[in-house]
Design an enzyme around this catalytic site. Structure first.
Site, PDB file in Angstrom:
ATOM      1  N   LYS A  14       0.819  -1.222   0.000  1.00 44.26           N
ATOM      2  CA  LYS A  14       0.000   0.000   0.000  1.00 44.26           C
ATOM      3  C   LYS A  14       0.852   1.271   0.000  1.00 44.26           C
ATOM      4  CE  LYS A  14      -4.215  -1.936   1.989  1.00 44.26           C
ATOM      5  NZ  LYS A  14      -4.717  -2.360   0.709  1.00 44.26           N
ATOM      6  N   THR A  36      -9.789  -0.343  -4.382  1.00 44.17           N
ATOM      7  CA  THR A  36     -10.396  -1.032  -3.260  1.00 44.17           C
ATOM      8  C   THR A  36     -10.394  -0.053  -2.085  1.00 44.17           C
ATOM      9  OG1 THR A  36      -8.228  -2.026  -2.855  1.00 44.17           O
ATOM     10  CG2 THR A  36      -9.866  -3.387  -3.997  1.00 44.17           C
ATOM     11  N   THR A  39      -7.044   1.009   0.100  1.00 42.06           N
ATOM     12  CA  THR A  39      -6.061   1.588  -0.817  1.00 42.06           C
ATOM     13  C   THR A  39      -6.570   2.937  -1.325  1.00 42.06           C
ATOM     14  OG1 THR A  39      -5.297  -0.612  -1.463  1.00 42.06           O
ATOM     15  CG2 THR A  39      -4.767   1.209  -2.951  1.00 42.06           C
ATOM     16  N   ASP A  62     -11.792  -6.610  -4.953  1.00 41.54           N
ATOM     17  CA  ASP A  62     -11.084  -7.103  -6.141  1.00 41.54           C
ATOM     18  C   ASP A  62     -12.082  -7.671  -7.146  1.00 41.54           C
ATOM     19  OD1 ASP A  62      -8.911  -6.539  -4.564  1.00 41.54           O
ATOM     20  OD2 ASP A  62      -8.096  -8.564  -4.555  1.00 41.54           O
TER      21      ASP A  62
END
Length: 136
Positions: A14, A36, A39, A62
């Protein structure tokens, strides 16, 4: 040309994704950014970019991005994977990679490939995506 770009990063990647987005903010801000949840939150907080956030990866984020790929609604995926730490996410990762291959969506799974894609994006090398995914 406006592209839809998804950003996904495993936990140990990240910070790298955030640094990448800081470095290339000038390019990314010309496009629609998706990510997502966690993130996307980190990217938005550190860069000020407008990021559309899906569910966290562990809760299907995802898969939500993969569905957009299947419907030809994503033009590029930046997916910083952690190949070392075992995780339950591997089946989801493989499904996303397979869909990108099937739909000819460029995907970067590491920093080096992401740099190549982002520079190609800046040069206009991805303008062909407008033919397969025209935006109104």
């Amino acid at each position: 040309m406006l592209l839809n770009i998804a950003c996904i990063a495993h936990d140990k990647k990240k910070e790298m994704m955030v640094q990448f987005c800081i470095a290339y903010k000038g390019i990314l801000e010309k496009h629609k950014i998706f990510a997502t949840d966690n993130t996307g939150k980190l990217i938005a907080e550190t860069t000020g970019l407008n990021v559309y956030r899906f569910l966290p990866g562990s809760q299907g984020g995802d898969q939500q991005i993969a569905a957009r790929v299947a419907y030809n609604e994503m033009d590029m995926i930046l997916f910083f994977r952690d190949p070392i730490t075992p995780g339950t996410y591997e089946p989801d990762s493989m499904a996303l990679l397979k869909l990108c291959d099937m739909e000819n969506v460029p995907i970067a799974t590491n920093l080096a490939t992401a740099e190549v894609l982002i520079h190609g994006l800046e040069r206009g090398d991805l303008d062909w995506r407008d033919i397969v995914n025209p935006k109104e």
